[in-house]
Design a protein around this motif. Structure first.
Motif, PDB file in Angstrom:
ATOM      1  N   TYR A  87     -12.064   0.533  -1.682  1.00  0.00           N
ATOM      2  CA  TYR A  87     -12.756  -0.191  -0.626  1.00  0.00           C
ATOM      3  C   TYR A  87     -13.615  -1.289  -1.238  1.00  0.00           C
ATOM      4  O   TYR A  87     -14.404  -1.044  -2.140  1.00  0.00           O
ATOM      5  CB  TYR A  87     -13.654   0.754   0.184  1.00  0.00           C
ATOM      6  CG  TYR A  87     -12.906   1.536   1.230  1.00  0.00           C
ATOM      7  CD1 TYR A  87     -12.808   1.078   2.533  1.00  0.00           C
ATOM      8  CD2 TYR A  87     -12.270   2.733   0.904  1.00  0.00           C
ATOM      9  CE1 TYR A  87     -12.106   1.796   3.495  1.00  0.00           C
ATOM     10  CE2 TYR A  87     -11.565   3.455   1.847  1.00  0.00           C
ATOM     11  CZ  TYR A  87     -11.487   2.975   3.148  1.00  0.00           C
ATOM     12  OH  TYR A  87     -10.785   3.687   4.100  1.00  0.00           O
ATOM     13  N   GLU A  88     -13.463  -2.500  -0.726  1.00  0.00           N
ATOM     14  CA  GLU A  88     -14.299  -3.622  -1.138  1.00  0.00           C
ATOM     15  C   GLU A  88     -14.672  -4.439   0.095  1.00  0.00           C
ATOM     16  O   GLU A  88     -13.802  -4.961   0.792  1.00  0.00           O
ATOM     17  CB  GLU A  88     -13.577  -4.495  -2.160  1.00  0.00           C
ATOM     18  CG  GLU A  88     -14.385  -5.710  -2.610  1.00  0.00           C
ATOM     19  CD  GLU A  88     -15.806  -5.363  -3.044  1.00  0.00           C
ATOM     20  OE1 GLU A  88     -16.752  -5.964  -2.499  1.00  0.00           O
ATOM     21  OE2 GLU A  88     -15.962  -4.472  -3.921  1.00  0.00           O
ATOM     22  N   HIS A  89     -15.973  -4.540   0.371  1.00  0.00           N
ATOM     23  CA  HIS A  89     -16.411  -5.209   1.588  1.00  0.00           C
ATOM     24  C   HIS A  89     -16.588  -6.714   1.420  1.00  0.00           C
ATOM     25  O   HIS A  89     -16.520  -7.450   2.396  1.00  0.00           O
ATOM     26  CB  HIS A  89     -17.729  -4.597   2.081  1.00  0.00           C
ATOM     27  CG  HIS A  89     -18.924  -5.015   1.273  1.00  0.00           C
ATOM     28  ND1 HIS A  89     -19.245  -4.450   0.060  1.00  0.00           N
ATOM     29  CD2 HIS A  89     -19.861  -5.976   1.497  1.00  0.00           C
ATOM     30  CE1 HIS A  89     -20.342  -5.023  -0.423  1.00  0.00           C
ATOM     31  NE2 HIS A  89     -20.732  -5.955   0.420  1.00  0.00           N
ATOM     32  N   ASP A  90     -16.811  -7.190   0.203  1.00  0.00           N
ATOM     33  CA  ASP A  90     -17.008  -8.620  -0.003  1.00  0.00           C
ATOM     34  C   ASP A  90     -15.646  -9.328   0.044  1.00  0.00           C
ATOM     35  O   ASP A  90     -14.749  -9.005  -0.739  1.00  0.00           O
ATOM     36  CB  ASP A  90     -17.681  -8.876  -1.352  1.00  0.00           C
ATOM     37  CG  ASP A  90     -18.010 -10.335  -1.550  1.00  0.00           C
ATOM     38  OD1 ASP A  90     -17.102 -11.112  -1.900  1.00  0.00           O
ATOM     39  OD2 ASP A  90     -19.178 -10.710  -1.326  1.00  0.00           O
ATOM     40  N   LEU A 119      -5.639  -1.052  -1.666  1.00  0.00           N
ATOM     41  CA  LEU A 119      -6.876  -1.778  -1.373  1.00  0.00           C
ATOM     42  C   LEU A 119      -7.110  -1.854   0.128  1.00  0.00           C
ATOM     43  O   LEU A 119      -6.214  -2.217   0.886  1.00  0.00           O
ATOM     44  CB  LEU A 119      -6.806  -3.183  -1.965  1.00  0.00           C
ATOM     45  CG  LEU A 119      -7.959  -4.129  -1.623  1.00  0.00           C
ATOM     46  CD1 LEU A 119      -9.293  -3.592  -2.118  1.00  0.00           C
ATOM     47  CD2 LEU A 119      -7.683  -5.523  -2.193  1.00  0.00           C
ATOM     48  N   VAL A 120      -8.335  -1.532   0.524  1.00  0.00           N
ATOM     49  CA  VAL A 120      -8.776  -1.693   1.910  1.00  0.00           C
ATOM     50  C   VAL A 120      -9.944  -2.668   1.905  1.00  0.00           C
ATOM     51  O   VAL A 120     -10.942  -2.442   1.220  1.00  0.00           O
ATOM     52  CB  VAL A 120      -9.218  -0.351   2.539  1.00  0.00           C
ATOM     53  CG1 VAL A 120      -9.705  -0.571   3.968  1.00  0.00           C
ATOM     54  CG2 VAL A 120      -8.076   0.651   2.500  1.00  0.00           C
ATOM     55  N   ARG A 121      -9.836  -3.732   2.647  1.00  0.00           N
ATOM     56  CA  ARG A 121     -10.918  -4.720   2.729  1.00  0.00           C
ATOM     57  C   ARG A 121     -11.840  -4.311   3.864  1.00  0.00           C
ATOM     58  O   ARG A 121     -11.522  -4.505   5.036  1.00  0.00           O
ATOM     59  CB  ARG A 121     -10.341  -6.116   2.966  1.00  0.00           C
ATOM     60  CG  ARG A 121      -9.262  -6.496   1.975  1.00  0.00           C
ATOM     61  CD  ARG A 121      -8.762  -7.905   2.213  1.00  0.00           C
ATOM     62  NE  ARG A 121      -7.494  -8.121   1.496  1.00  0.00           N
ATOM     63  CZ  ARG A 121      -7.100  -9.287   1.021  1.00  0.00           C
ATOM     64  NH1 ARG A 121      -7.855 -10.350   1.169  1.00  0.00           N
ATOM     65  NH2 ARG A 121      -5.953  -9.408   0.398  1.00  0.00           N
ATOM     66  N   GLY A 122     -12.953  -3.722   3.518  1.00  0.00           N
ATOM     67  CA  GLY A 122     -13.870  -3.281   4.558  1.00  0.00           C
ATOM     68  C   GLY A 122     -14.953  -2.379   4.014  1.00  0.00           C
ATOM     69  O   GLY A 122     -15.098  -2.200   2.800  1.00  0.00           O
TER      70      GLY A 122
END
Length: 225
Positions: A87-90, A119-122
């Motif tokens: 998870y990566e929010h940026d 990968l999950v963008r959030g």
């Protein structure tokens, strides 16, 4: 998808890699090929993170990396046999990481490793909270936390990388909320990466620690809390 960038930063394609470029000459891209030596079976088994995350009696362990960054830690876990959800929010870092994963998939030595990385963008905190009431089969065996910490390492290359990341003006992470969500997701372990002499995350004392020269891993066992 358009990505808003702070003034003085741009995303450019450099030698085939999506690269974060600053107008003062600093640049950064993801390159998992640099990690190939560490991924050899004899080497990866000795990595502090792998030792901290190891789950006994589990043939197909699953990990959730709640603070993926550029993905190096998840890469080590995937090389050690974990299936890893990152998870990566940026949005900028997520774009760099997605590009690094895509390019690595074309490298024969890396392809089977990155195939175990998703990968999950959030926001990972929301995802972890959703796991609190989930069936055991949906929960990860390990949750990895590596929140931003100033001046964590001293090498010149990491300093340059840290300078660029800081320019993204990432919002401060709520350490208490992150740790609470990780524990309530009920993994077998919560593994927390910290500076060697840094304080415990959110004041939580670990069940045990595995320490190196510059960093340590604090391991919490939710069933014992």
């Amino acid at each position: 998808m358009a990505i808003d960038l702070p003034e003085g930063l741009s995303l450019e394609r450099v030698d085939g890699a999506l690269t974060l470029v600053a107008d003062d000459g600093l640049s950064m891209c993801g390159d998992f090929a640099r990690e190939l030596r560490r991924l050899r079976p004899a080497n990866v088994s000795r990595e502090l993170l792998v030792r901290a995350a190891r789950v006994r009696g589990c043939d197909h362990p699953r990990a959730l990396d709640a603070t993926a960054g550029m993905g190096e830690d998840s890469l080590l876990l995937a090389a050690a046999g974990f299936s890893v959800t990152l998870y990566e929010h940026d949005p900028v870092i997520a774009a760099l990481l997605a590009d690094a994963l895509e390019r690595a998939a074309a490298v024969p030595e890396l392809a089977p490793v990155v195939a175990r990385m998703r990968l999950v963008r959030g926001d990972s905190v929301g995802a972890l909270r959703a796991l609190a009431d989930a069936d055991a089969s949906a929960r990860p065996d390990v949750v990895l936390l590596d929140p931003m910490f100033p001046e964590r390492r001293k090498s010149a290359s990491v300093k340059k990388k840290a300078q660029l990341l800081q320019r993204l003006e990432r919002p401060a992470q709520d350490e208490d909320a992150m740790l609470d969500a990780a524990i309530k997701a009920r993994p077998r372990k919560v593994v927390i990466k910290r500076p060697l002499k840094g304080p415990f995350l959110a004041g939580a004392k670990p069940a045990y620690q595995i320490a190196g020269k510059a960093v340590r891993y604090d391991v919490l066992v939710p069933a014992q809390l």
